[in-house]
Design a protein around this motif. Structure first.
Motif, PDB file in Angstrom:
ATOM      1  N   THR A 136       0.834  -1.203   0.000  1.00 49.83           N
ATOM      2  CA  THR A 136       0.000   0.000   0.000  1.00 49.83           C
ATOM      3  C   THR A 136       0.866   1.250   0.000  1.00 49.83           C
ATOM      4  O   THR A 136       0.622   2.202  -0.765  1.00 49.83           O
ATOM      5  CB  THR A 136      -0.916   0.005   1.242  1.00 49.83           C
ATOM      6  N   ASP A 137       1.887   1.261   0.887  1.00 49.27           N
ATOM      7  CA  ASP A 137       2.772   2.428   0.958  1.00 49.27           C
ATOM      8  C   ASP A 137       3.493   2.652  -0.365  1.00 49.27           C
ATOM      9  O   ASP A 137       3.654   3.794  -0.815  1.00 49.27           O
ATOM     10  CB  ASP A 137       3.796   2.227   2.079  1.00 49.27           C
ATOM     11  N   GLY A 138       3.953   1.562  -0.985  1.00 45.45           N
ATOM     12  CA  GLY A 138       4.662   1.687  -2.253  1.00 45.45           C
ATOM     13  C   GLY A 138       3.771   2.218  -3.363  1.00 45.45           C
ATOM     14  O   GLY A 138       4.147   3.131  -4.102  1.00 45.45           O
ATOM     15  N   LEU A 139       2.561   1.675  -3.459  1.00 48.55           N
ATOM     16  CA  LEU A 139       1.627   2.135  -4.491  1.00 48.55           C
ATOM     17  C   LEU A 139       1.256   3.592  -4.280  1.00 48.55           C
ATOM     18  O   LEU A 139       1.204   4.382  -5.231  1.00 48.55           O
ATOM     19  CB  LEU A 139       0.360   1.262  -4.470  1.00 48.55           C
ATOM     20  N   GLU A 140       0.993   3.959  -3.017  1.00 49.30           N
ATOM     21  CA  GLU A 140       0.607   5.341  -2.722  1.00 49.30           C
ATOM     22  C   GLU A 140       1.732   6.305  -3.069  1.00 49.30           C
ATOM     23  O   GLU A 140       1.494   7.374  -3.634  1.00 49.30           O
ATOM     24  CB  GLU A 140       0.246   5.477  -1.246  1.00 49.30           C
ATOM     25  N   ASN A 141       2.963   5.906  -2.763  1.00 44.76           N
ATOM     26  CA  ASN A 141       4.097   6.777  -3.056  1.00 44.76           C
ATOM     27  C   ASN A 141       4.290   6.944  -4.556  1.00 44.76           C
ATOM     28  O   ASN A 141       4.603   8.033  -5.039  1.00 44.76           O
ATOM     29  CB  ASN A 141       5.359   6.177  -2.422  1.00 44.76           C
ATOM     30  N   ILE A 142       4.094   5.862  -5.305  1.00 42.37           N
ATOM     31  CA  ILE A 142       4.247   5.951  -6.760  1.00 42.37           C
ATOM     32  C   ILE A 142       3.156   6.832  -7.373  1.00 42.37           C
ATOM     33  O   ILE A 142       3.399   7.601  -8.301  1.00 42.37           O
ATOM     34  CB  ILE A 142       4.214   4.535  -7.371  1.00 42.37           C
ATOM     35  N   LEU A 143       1.928   6.731  -6.804  1.00 42.37           N
ATOM     36  CA  LEU A 143       0.806   7.501  -7.356  1.00 42.37           C
ATOM     37  C   LEU A 143       0.733   8.925  -6.805  1.00 42.37           C
ATOM     38  O   LEU A 143      -0.058   9.728  -7.291  1.00 42.37           O
ATOM     39  CB  LEU A 143      -0.519   6.780  -7.031  1.00 42.37           C
ATOM     40  N   SER A 144       1.548   9.233  -5.792  1.00 39.25           N
ATOM     41  CA  SER A 144       1.442  10.529  -5.113  1.00 39.25           C
ATOM     42  C   SER A 144       1.626  11.740  -6.033  1.00 39.25           C
ATOM     43  O   SER A 144       0.989  12.786  -5.772  1.00 39.25           O
ATOM     44  CB  SER A 144       2.436  10.600  -3.942  1.00 39.25           C
ATOM     45  N   PRO A 145       2.459  11.693  -7.107  1.00 43.08           N
ATOM     46  CA  PRO A 145       2.538  12.876  -7.984  1.00 43.08           C
ATOM     47  C   PRO A 145       1.191  13.253  -8.591  1.00 43.08           C
ATOM     48  O   PRO A 145       0.982  14.415  -8.959  1.00 43.08           O
ATOM     49  CB  PRO A 145       3.536  12.427  -9.067  1.00 43.08           C
ATOM     50  N   GLY A 146       0.278  12.286  -8.679  1.00 35.47           N
ATOM     51  CA  GLY A 146      -1.032  12.584  -9.260  1.00 35.47           C
ATOM     52  C   GLY A 146      -1.961  13.314  -8.317  1.00 35.47           C
ATOM     53  O   GLY A 146      -3.046  13.757  -8.731  1.00 35.47           O
ATOM     54  N   LYS A 147      -1.564  13.469  -7.034  1.00 35.10           N
ATOM     55  CA  LYS A 147      -2.429  14.152  -6.061  1.00 35.10           C
ATOM     56  C   LYS A 147      -2.677  15.595  -6.465  1.00 35.10           C
ATOM     57  O   LYS A 147      -3.768  16.132  -6.237  1.00 35.10           O
ATOM     58  CB  LYS A 147      -1.790  14.094  -4.670  1.00 35.10           C
ATOM     59  N   ARG A 148      -1.651  16.224  -7.048  1.00 38.30           N
ATOM     60  CA  ARG A 148      -1.829  17.631  -7.427  1.00 38.30           C
ATOM     61  C   ARG A 148      -2.854  17.803  -8.531  1.00 38.30           C
ATOM     62  O   ARG A 148      -3.337  18.912  -8.774  1.00 38.30           O
ATOM     63  CB  ARG A 148      -0.486  18.228  -7.846  1.00 38.30           C
ATOM     64  N   PHE A 149      -3.183  16.709  -9.214  1.00 36.55           N
ATOM     65  CA  PHE A 149      -4.219  16.755 -10.253  1.00 36.55           C
ATOM     66  C   PHE A 149      -5.535  16.142  -9.760  1.00 36.55           C
ATOM     67  O   PHE A 149      -6.425  15.846 -10.553  1.00 36.55           O
ATOM     68  CB  PHE A 149      -3.746  15.999 -11.493  1.00 36.55           C
ATOM     69  N   GLY A 150      -5.624  15.923  -8.429  1.00 35.33           N
ATOM     70  CA  GLY A 150      -6.866  15.415  -7.851  1.00 35.33           C
ATOM     71  C   GLY A 150      -6.957  13.910  -7.788  1.00 35.33           C
ATOM     72  O   GLY A 150      -8.029  13.365  -7.488  1.00 35.33           O
ATOM     73  N   LEU A 151      -5.857  13.212  -8.069  1.00 36.66           N
ATOM     74  CA  LEU A 151      -5.894  11.746  -8.026  1.00 36.66           C
ATOM     75  C   LEU A 151      -5.907  11.269  -6.563  1.00 36.66           C
ATOM     76  O   LEU A 151      -5.006  11.611  -5.792  1.00 36.66           O
ATOM     77  CB  LEU A 151      -4.671  11.166  -8.741  1.00 36.66           C
ATOM     78  N   PRO A 152      -6.897  10.494  -6.147  1.00 37.86           N
ATOM     79  CA  PRO A 152      -6.930   9.980  -4.763  1.00 37.86           C
ATOM     80  C   PRO A 152      -5.950   8.822  -4.594  1.00 37.86           C
ATOM     81  O   PRO A 152      -6.350   7.648  -4.564  1.00 37.86           O
ATOM     82  CB  PRO A 152      -8.390   9.534  -4.605  1.00 37.86           C
ATOM     83  N   ALA A 153      -4.658   9.155  -4.476  1.00 39.56           N
ATOM     84  CA  ALA A 153      -3.605   8.129  -4.477  1.00 39.56           C
ATOM     85  C   ALA A 153      -3.764   7.154  -3.318  1.00 39.56           C
ATOM     86  O   ALA A 153      -3.653   5.931  -3.501  1.00 39.56           O
ATOM     87  CB  ALA A 153      -2.236   8.805  -4.420  1.00 39.56           C
ATOM     88  N   HIS A 154      -3.999   7.697  -2.108  1.00 39.90           N
ATOM     89  CA  HIS A 154      -4.097   6.805  -0.946  1.00 39.90           C
ATOM     90  C   HIS A 154      -5.288   5.858  -1.071  1.00 39.90           C
ATOM     91  O   HIS A 154      -5.172   4.657  -0.808  1.00 39.90           O
ATOM     92  CB  HIS A 154      -4.230   7.631   0.332  1.00 39.90           C
ATOM     93  N   GLU A 155      -6.419   6.401  -1.489  1.00 43.64           N
ATOM     94  CA  GLU A 155      -7.625   5.574  -1.596  1.00 43.64           C
ATOM     95  C   GLU A 155      -7.450   4.483  -2.659  1.00 43.64           C
ATOM     96  O   GLU A 155      -7.858   3.330  -2.452  1.00 43.64           O
ATOM     97  CB  GLU A 155      -8.842   6.443  -1.925  1.00 43.64           C
ATOM     98  N   LEU A 156      -6.838   4.839  -3.800  1.00 39.43           N
ATOM     99  CA  LEU A 156      -6.613   3.848  -4.857  1.00 39.43           C
ATOM    100  C   LEU A 156      -5.664   2.745  -4.386  1.00 39.43           C
ATOM    101  O   LEU A 156      -5.907   1.552  -4.605  1.00 39.43           O
ATOM    102  CB  LEU A 156      -6.028   4.536  -6.100  1.00 39.43           C
ATOM    103  N   ALA A 157      -4.570   3.156  -3.716  1.00 36.52           N
ATOM    104  CA  ALA A 157      -3.609   2.163  -3.223  1.00 36.52           C
ATOM    105  C   ALA A 157      -4.262   1.254  -2.186  1.00 36.52           C
ATOM    106  O   ALA A 157      -4.040   0.031  -2.183  1.00 36.52           O
ATOM    107  CB  ALA A 157      -2.393   2.873  -2.620  1.00 36.52           C
ATOM    108  N   MET A 158      -5.068   1.853  -1.301  1.00 37.10           N
ATOM    109  CA  MET A 158      -5.740   1.059  -0.276  1.00 37.10           C
ATOM    110  C   MET A 158      -6.722   0.065  -0.902  1.00 37.10           C
ATOM    111  O   MET A 158      -6.774  -1.115  -0.521  1.00 37.10           O
ATOM    112  CB  MET A 158      -6.482   1.987   0.689  1.00 37.10           C
TER     113      MET A 158
END
Length: 266
Positions: A136-158
């Motif tokens: 989960t931590d790895g996926l969230e960290n990889i997706l985190s750059p998308g947060k600035r565009f509104g991507l729910p990185a934590h929710e998707l990884a979870m």
């Protein structure tokens, strides 16, 4: 066969593959898959076989246990291999009724089967050597750059991690329901395709009810613990790249380059 599905399961260990950063393992799969679909000759597949078995051995997991996860692929290969063998035009090998097997079809079917096997093998190894929390931590960290565009990185990884985590649970639940229905006289193994489909209804209904109940219980448990993901959430163990991660990236880059170069060997 349900017990042979290993994807989604985690086996604790202290091998170098276990100790790799989860981001390294997730990202490294991409060039591996690219290499897998780039190779188109026997020399390349022989090289990839050596690399794949070396990764399995480095994980220090029982080889038989890892290979057992390939059993569900037998049915898929049993369908795809004959389709390529008989439907690919080329030099005839033998005839089976109105169908003709070709030499090109034999090669193409073998290559496609090997691709499916290695794809399942390496993706299974990702979950077998990475705990759900680190995944989960790895996926969230990889997706985190998308947060600035509104991507729910934590929710998707979870969501992705919970889905993987519950695969073994649902397989175990399916096995229990099948045994209970068989004890009541249900038959899942005989009859034509339509009859088998109808026989699955007593299996699917309680399975869906169980899945919804587990999802509801999980949501209530997370709310009861005041779970809040994303913003201001801290972690007990911070992800950190080590020298071994750099070496792993270098090796997969070399693998991809050699795979591209191997196309000239044929």
């Amino acid at each position: 066969m349900l017990n042979d599905i290993t994807i989604g399961q985690f086996v604790p260990g202290d091998s170098i593959v276990h100790r790799l950063d989860p981001r390294t393992k997730i990202i490294a799969i991409i060039p591996y898959i690219l290499a897998l679909f780039t190779i188109d000759n026997w020399q390349g597949y022989l090289f990839l076989t050596v690399v794949s078995m070396a990764i399995v051995l480095l994980s220090r997991l029982p080889v038989i246990y890892v290979l057992r996860g390939l059993k569900p692929m037998v049915l898929v290969i049993a369908i795809t291999f004959p389709l390529h063998l008989f439907l690919t035009h080329g030099q005839p090998l033998f005839h089976l009724g109105p169908f003709t097997a070709s030499q090109e079809g034999l090669v193409k079917g073998t290559f496609i089967s090997l691709r499916l096997i290695y794809l399942v093998l390496i993706t299974s190894l990702l979950t077998l050597t990475t705990s759900p929390i680190r995944l989960t931590d790895g996926l969230e960290n990889i997706l985190s750059p998308g947060k600035r565009f509104g991507l729910p990185a934590h929710e998707l990884a979870m969501m992705m991690t919970i889905a993987l985590r519950f695969i073994p649970t649902f397989l175990e639940e399916t096995e229990k329901i099948m045994k209970a229905q068989k004890a009541r006289g249900a038959d899942f193994e005989t009859g034509n395709l339509i009859r088998r489909g109808k026989n699955l209804v007593p299996l699917l209904v309680p399975l869906f009810i169980s899945a919804f109940r587990r999802a509801d219980d999980l949501a209530l448990a997370m709310e009861a613990r005041c779970y809040r993901g994303g913003v201001n959430r801290t972690k007990m163990v911070q992800l950190k790249f080590a020298a071994r991660d750099g070496i792993a990236f270098l090796l997969v880059a070399v693998l991809l380059i050699l795979s591209i170069a191997s196309r000239n060997f044929a």
